[in-house]
Scaffold this active site. Sequence first.
Site, PDB file in Angstrom:
ATOM      1  N   SER A   1       1.056  -0.702  -2.226  1.00  0.00           N
ATOM      2  CA  SER A   1       1.937  -1.634  -1.535  1.00  0.00           C
ATOM      3  C   SER A   1       1.883  -3.010  -2.203  1.00  0.00           C
ATOM      4  CB  SER A   1       1.570  -1.678  -0.048  1.00  0.00           C
ATOM      5  OG  SER A   1       2.629  -2.170   0.732  1.00  0.00           O
TER       6      SER A   1
ATOM      7  N   ASP B   1       5.592   4.035   1.723  1.00  0.00           N
ATOM      8  CA  ASP B   1       4.420   3.203   1.442  1.00  0.00           C
ATOM      9  C   ASP B   1       3.122   4.006   1.341  1.00  0.00           C
ATOM     10  OD1 ASP B   1       2.218   1.286   1.811  1.00  0.00           O
ATOM     11  OD2 ASP B   1       3.756  -0.121   2.454  1.00  0.00           O
TER      12      ASP B   1
END
Length: 273
Positions: free
Chosen positions: A43, A157
């Site tokens: 991320s 993610d």
Amino acid sequence: MGGQTPRVGLALGGGAARGLAHLGVLEVLEENGLRPSFVAGTSAGAIVGAAYAAGVSPSRMRERASRITWADLTEPVIPRRSLLGTKRLQAWLEDTLGGRAFADLVLPFVCTAADILTGEEVWLSDPGLRVSQAVRASCAIPGVFPPVRVAGRLLVDGGVFGAVPVRAAKALGGGPVVAVHVAGAPFTGREPQTVVATVVAALAIMQRTRDYQEMSLADAVIAPPTEAFSLMDLGAAERLAELGRTAALAALPDLLRLWAGENPGGQASRPAR
């Protein structure tokens, strides 16, 4: 070690805007001649890690971060799979990374994502894959940003499987790994004010157990105390970078021993529960 510098890697964790603390950590490493040999990121950590692996200096990253806003990275969309679009993020990443594929990076790099169709964790480092596409997938917070198609997979993610990619880093480089945990404690006592902040905070809580499992595998852990900052506060770049510097300086004796090929005898610091 025969006088050779050991291969030490970094695992840079996610944490939305708190990922800006990574910049201060990288500055301290550079200033002390502690160059990592490989980098993994999840991320926000994937953004910083990819830029570093592409040869962008920490000072240059910090200068760019001081001007960035969410309007530079996202755009409103008609809600379907996500609240916000990431075409602007893709363009920003392409500019920052110079359009590189993984094969073109200065350092070996891997970023993590989650396959939303199979439930599998995915480590992205294929030589021919554009780094910007992989990083955008690693940042695709479910419900907030749209999933990204990569090599036939639909990815979101990597923080779904934990914020700090220590296992991915060790698999990539085979040497000791310094984990940098910037997400902060999941419980801050502050009420989220937006849908995005609520989703990001909930994801951080879900990550806790996996994060501790991952960091138990690290050879050192740096954990800047970022809890005072909103997960969405890109305007706090300078203050977050300074938190990263302070935490890295506190860990410096252990880090120096690690780069010298010695076991530092414990983790440099631990994140708050």
